[in-house]
Design an enzyme around this catalytic site. Sequence first.
Site, PDB file in Angstrom:
ATOM      1  N   ARG A 137      -0.100   4.634  -9.501  1.00 14.04           N
ATOM      2  CA  ARG A 137       1.218   3.958  -8.941  1.00 14.04           C
ATOM      3  C   ARG A 137       1.937   3.525 -10.032  1.00 14.04           C
ATOM      4  NH1 ARG A 137      -1.646   0.274  -5.063  1.00 14.04           N
ATOM      5  NH2 ARG A 137      -3.656   1.626  -5.819  1.00 14.04           N
TER       6      ARG A 137
ATOM      7  N   GLU B  38     -11.887  -2.917  -9.059  1.00 13.67           N
ATOM      8  CA  GLU B  38     -12.040  -3.542  -8.023  1.00 13.67           C
ATOM      9  C   GLU B  38     -13.082  -3.087  -6.689  1.00 13.67           C
ATOM     10  OE1 GLU B  38      -9.016  -5.678  -5.721  1.00 13.67           O
ATOM     11  OE2 GLU B  38     -10.159  -7.214  -5.040  1.00 13.67           O
TER      12      GLU B  38
HETATM   13  O1  LIG Z   1      -7.738  -4.153 -12.083  1.00 10.74           O
HETATM   14  P1  LIG Z   1      -8.695  -2.991 -11.563  1.00 10.74           P
HETATM   15  O2  LIG Z   1      -9.743  -3.768 -10.656  1.00 10.74           O
HETATM   16  O3  LIG Z   1      -8.960  -2.067 -12.440  1.00 10.74           O
HETATM   17  O4  LIG Z   1      -7.830  -2.477 -10.400  1.00 10.74           O
HETATM   18  C1  LIG Z   1      -6.547  -2.157 -10.394  1.00 10.74           C
HETATM   19  C2  LIG Z   1      -6.246  -0.597 -10.401  1.00 10.74           C
HETATM   20  O5  LIG Z   1      -6.676  -0.210  -9.067  1.00 10.74           O
HETATM   21  C3  LIG Z   1      -5.278   0.696  -8.360  1.00 10.74           C
HETATM   22  O6  LIG Z   1      -5.449   1.870  -8.721  1.00 10.74           O
HETATM   23  P2  LIG Z   1      -6.433   2.915  -8.166  1.00 10.74           P
HETATM   24  O7  LIG Z   1      -7.580   2.958  -9.328  1.00 10.74           O
HETATM   25  O8  LIG Z   1      -6.721   2.413  -6.742  1.00 10.74           O
HETATM   26  O9  LIG Z   1      -5.733   4.258  -8.211  1.00 10.74           O
HETATM   27  P3  LIG Z   1      -4.453   4.785  -7.308  1.00 10.74           P
HETATM   28  O10 LIG Z   1      -3.351   4.179  -7.857  1.00 10.74           O
HETATM   29  O11 LIG Z   1      -4.597   6.055  -7.834  1.00 10.74           O
HETATM   30  O12 LIG Z   1      -4.394   4.387  -5.799  1.00 10.74           O
HETATM   31  C4  LIG Z   1      -4.250  -0.144  -9.048  1.00 10.74           C
HETATM   32  O13 LIG Z   1      -3.277   0.782  -8.932  1.00 10.74           O
HETATM   33  C5  LIG Z   1      -4.654  -0.226 -10.482  1.00 10.74           C
HETATM   34  O14 LIG Z   1      -4.598   0.992 -11.394  1.00 10.74           O
HETATM   35  N1  LIG Z   2      -6.266  -5.521  -3.799  1.00 13.33           N
HETATM   36  C1  LIG Z   2      -5.666  -4.444  -4.580  1.00 13.33           C
HETATM   37  N2  LIG Z   2      -4.475  -4.043  -3.817  1.00 13.33           N
HETATM   38  C2  LIG Z   2      -3.941  -3.240  -4.371  1.00 13.33           C
HETATM   39  N3  LIG Z   2      -4.167  -2.154  -5.271  1.00 13.33           N
HETATM   40  C3  LIG Z   2      -5.566  -2.569  -5.693  1.00 13.33           C
HETATM   41  N4  LIG Z   2      -6.127  -2.070  -6.747  1.00 13.33           N
HETATM   42  C4  LIG Z   2      -7.370  -2.640  -7.104  1.00 13.33           C
HETATM   43  N5  LIG Z   2      -7.475  -3.689  -6.213  1.00 13.33           N
HETATM   44  C5  LIG Z   2      -6.530  -3.496  -5.345  1.00 13.33           C
END
Ligand SMILES: O=P(O)(O)OC[C@H]1O[C@H](OP(=O)(O)OP(=O)(O)O)[C@H](O)[C@@H]1O
Ligand SMILES: Nc1ncnc2[nH]cnc12
Length: 180
Positions: free
Chosen positions: A67, A104
């Site tokens: 994202r 997370e």
């Molecule tokens: O602070 P954190 O615990 O590391 O979580 C945050 C990350 O998690 C989500 O991405 P995700 O890895 O789900 O990937 P995506 O954007 O491909 O859905 C979000 O867009 C961040 O990059």
């Molecule tokens: N709570 C949350 N919502 C959206 N994206 C995430 N990536 C990690 N934690 C998330």
Amino acid sequence: MSDVAYLKSLLGVHPDFPKKGITFLDIFPILRDPVAFETLITHLIHHIITANSEAGRPEVIVGLDARGFLLGPIIAMRLGCAFVPVRKGGKLPGAVEVVKYQKEYGTDEFEIQAGAIQDGQRCIVIDDLIATGGSAHAAGELIKKSGGKTLEYVFIVGLPFLKGHEKLDAKSYWMIEAED
Ligand SMILES: O=P(O)(O)OC[C@H]1O[C@H](OP(=O)(O)OP(=O)(O)O)[C@H](O)[C@@H]1O
Ligand SMILES: Nc1ncnc2[nH]cnc12
């Protein structure tokens, strides 16, 4: 209503996604509203320019898979910066630097193309959201391995109660603060 309050009101809230116990915050409703999206980008650009004026002009915007890719290139073009992607493992061609990390809701691997950042370049990390900070911290490690310097980590949304920002080696900024 302030611009930030309006943007916050557009966030989608999805309990128990993608796993039980996680409340997923969805930024896509902001992107579906062109005025809201423009407001978001203008707010972030204004923040980056004013908050980093003494550190020197940012040179590279580093966007995180996936994202962060929706924001990073637009911000980079407006600031006259390079855009460099940090991608999930195995997606980038050529030589790469790799870091494994915890987030997370699981573990993952990030990569950056070798040579994408020049020695000493001033970088800003962009992503949609910071939760535990695992992803942003891993991106910071990749920037360090590449010889770059992270000026700031910038997010649309922060979950400060998870204290992810405390893991980061530079200041962090999120425009919307989510409650526990
Ligand atoms: O602070 P954190 O615990 O590391 O979580 C945050 C990350 O998690 C989500 O991405 P995700 O890895 O789900 O990937 P995506 O954007 O491909 O859905 C979000 O867009 C961040 O990059
Ligand atoms: N709570 C949350 N919502 C959206 N994206 C995430 N990536 C990690 N934690 C998330």
